[in-house]
Design an enzyme around this catalytic site. Sequence first.
Site, PDB file in Angstrom:
ATOM      1  N   LEU A 166       0.757  -1.267  -0.018  1.00  0.00           N
ATOM      2  CA  LEU A 166       0.086  -0.238   0.199  1.00  0.00           C
ATOM      3  C   LEU A 166       1.013   1.294  -0.069  1.00  0.00           C
ATOM      4  CD1 LEU A 166      -2.845  -0.932   2.549  1.00  0.00           C
ATOM      5  CD2 LEU A 166      -2.770  -1.107   0.002  1.00  0.00           C
ATOM      6  N   HIS A 203      -3.364   4.312  -2.572  1.00  0.00           N
ATOM      7  CA  HIS A 203      -4.407   3.323  -1.914  1.00  0.00           C
ATOM      8  C   HIS A 203      -5.059   4.066  -0.842  1.00  0.00           C
ATOM      9  CE1 HIS A 203      -1.348   0.150  -3.429  1.00  0.00           C
ATOM     10  NE2 HIS A 203      -2.654  -0.200  -4.130  1.00  0.00           N
ATOM     11  N   GLY A 240      -9.364   3.183  -8.720  1.00  0.00           N
ATOM     12  CA  GLY A 240      -8.238   4.497  -9.021  1.00  0.00           C
ATOM     13  C   GLY A 240      -8.441   4.893 -10.370  1.00  0.00           C
TER      14      GLY A 240
HETATM   15  P1  AMP Z   1      -3.506  -2.166  -6.996  1.00  0.00           P
HETATM   16  O1  AMP Z   1      -3.089  -2.511  -5.571  1.00  0.00           O
HETATM   17  O2  AMP Z   1      -2.454  -1.730  -7.968  1.00  0.00           O
HETATM   18  O3  AMP Z   1      -4.168  -3.380  -7.774  1.00  0.00           O
HETATM   19  O4  AMP Z   1      -4.292  -0.825  -6.839  1.00  0.00           O
HETATM   20  C1  AMP Z   1      -5.506  -1.086  -5.940  1.00  0.00           C
HETATM   21  C2  AMP Z   1      -6.341   0.079  -6.310  1.00  0.00           C
HETATM   22  O5  AMP Z   1      -5.842   1.586  -6.066  1.00  0.00           O
HETATM   23  C3  AMP Z   1      -6.811   0.223  -7.825  1.00  0.00           C
HETATM   24  O6  AMP Z   1      -8.010   0.713  -8.022  1.00  0.00           O
HETATM   25  C4  AMP Z   1      -5.655   1.332  -8.416  1.00  0.00           C
HETATM   26  O7  AMP Z   1      -6.255   1.914  -9.437  1.00  0.00           O
HETATM   27  C5  AMP Z   1      -5.770   2.193  -7.306  1.00  0.00           C
HETATM   28  N1  AMP Z   1      -4.400   3.070  -7.198  1.00  0.00           N
HETATM   29  C6  AMP Z   1      -3.317   2.580  -7.554  1.00  0.00           C
HETATM   30  N2  AMP Z   1      -2.370   3.321  -7.778  1.00  0.00           N
HETATM   31  C7  AMP Z   1      -3.048   4.729  -7.504  1.00  0.00           C
HETATM   32  C8  AMP Z   1      -2.547   6.046  -7.401  1.00  0.00           C
HETATM   33  N3  AMP Z   1      -1.348   6.478  -7.737  1.00  0.00           N
HETATM   34  N4  AMP Z   1      -3.523   6.830  -7.118  1.00  0.00           N
HETATM   35  C9  AMP Z   1      -4.961   6.584  -6.989  1.00  0.00           C
HETATM   36  N5  AMP Z   1      -5.405   5.120  -6.993  1.00  0.00           N
HETATM   37  C10 AMP Z   1      -4.320   4.273  -7.271  1.00  0.00           C
END
Ligand code: AMP
Length: 279
Positions: free
Chosen positions: A34, A38, A148
């Site tokens: 995280l 996140h 995101g």
């Molecule tokens: P992940 O753990 O990479 O699968 O991401 C989990 C959620 O966090 C997904 O909905 C991503 O789009 C969101 N997310 C990842 N990086 C970012 C960021 N830099 N800004 C906002 N949301 C993010």
Amino acid sequence: MMEIFTSRAALQAYLRQLRKLNKPIGLVPTMGALHAGHLSLIKQAQSQNDVVVCSIFVNPTQFNDPKDLEKYPRTIDADIRMLQDANCDVLFNPDVKEIYDNHEQWHLPLGELEHLLEGEFRPGHYQGVTQVVSILLSVVEPDTAFFGQKDYQQFLVISKMVRMLHIPVKLVMCPIKREPDGLAMSSRNVHLSADERSHALILSKTLNWVKDNFKSTPFPQLKAEAESMISREAGVELEYIEIANGETLKPAPESDKNIVALVAARVGKTRLIDNVILV
Ligand code: AMP
């Protein structure tokens, strides 16, 4: 204290009690490692719900490259501390068997969205994403789920799945959190060396340039110049940059009302994506 569940039955029993009290439930699905991106989703979920469930599950079915799965960062102890500090109510942290045991793998006909851009470079990726997100949605039954903009195409795919399967959930897209120098936050950024990290800035710089110039530049020229800006950067291998319609992700004409610029590139061995909404 944050409640932590690894079993879906235990999580569901706990959430059933809260639902009886009419507490709106928000879900933030993640793969862990995280970062502040996140946490911004958790914050937005908290502002709209009484109970926020964060899931941490590194979903094997969405990795088309076994090496990528193997080296995906896993930092569960630090993740738990971050979620506790953020006052998250519930963590769902199942293992692979808990999610996929007895689960038939189906293929959801997602249409062209599945094969464009990310879909072209990561075959099968969105089938894995829809599998895991549909399971998480049916286990948690949230009122609202938060994703995101960073994974823009993923949001479109999940929206399509929710419509196709009539899943009663509201989806919210949250803005991209960036480092002060513009790099989009990503769990994969930990793999970048200091040198690679500085070259990776070309992605957000180029998207900013596209944002500053799209009103005065024909799109074919805009795209060609953006491609060459990225291709000139040492150590960066461009996969695609597209000026696309925000719903279909097909190349957009200048007259479109909903336009997004999306980019993917490899920096060293690390694959990065980023995007900016233009209109
Ligand atoms: P992940 O753990 O990479 O699968 O991401 C989990 C959620 O966090 C997904 O909905 C991503 O789009 C969101 N997310 C990842 N990086 C970012 C960021 N830099 N800004 C906002 N949301 C993010």
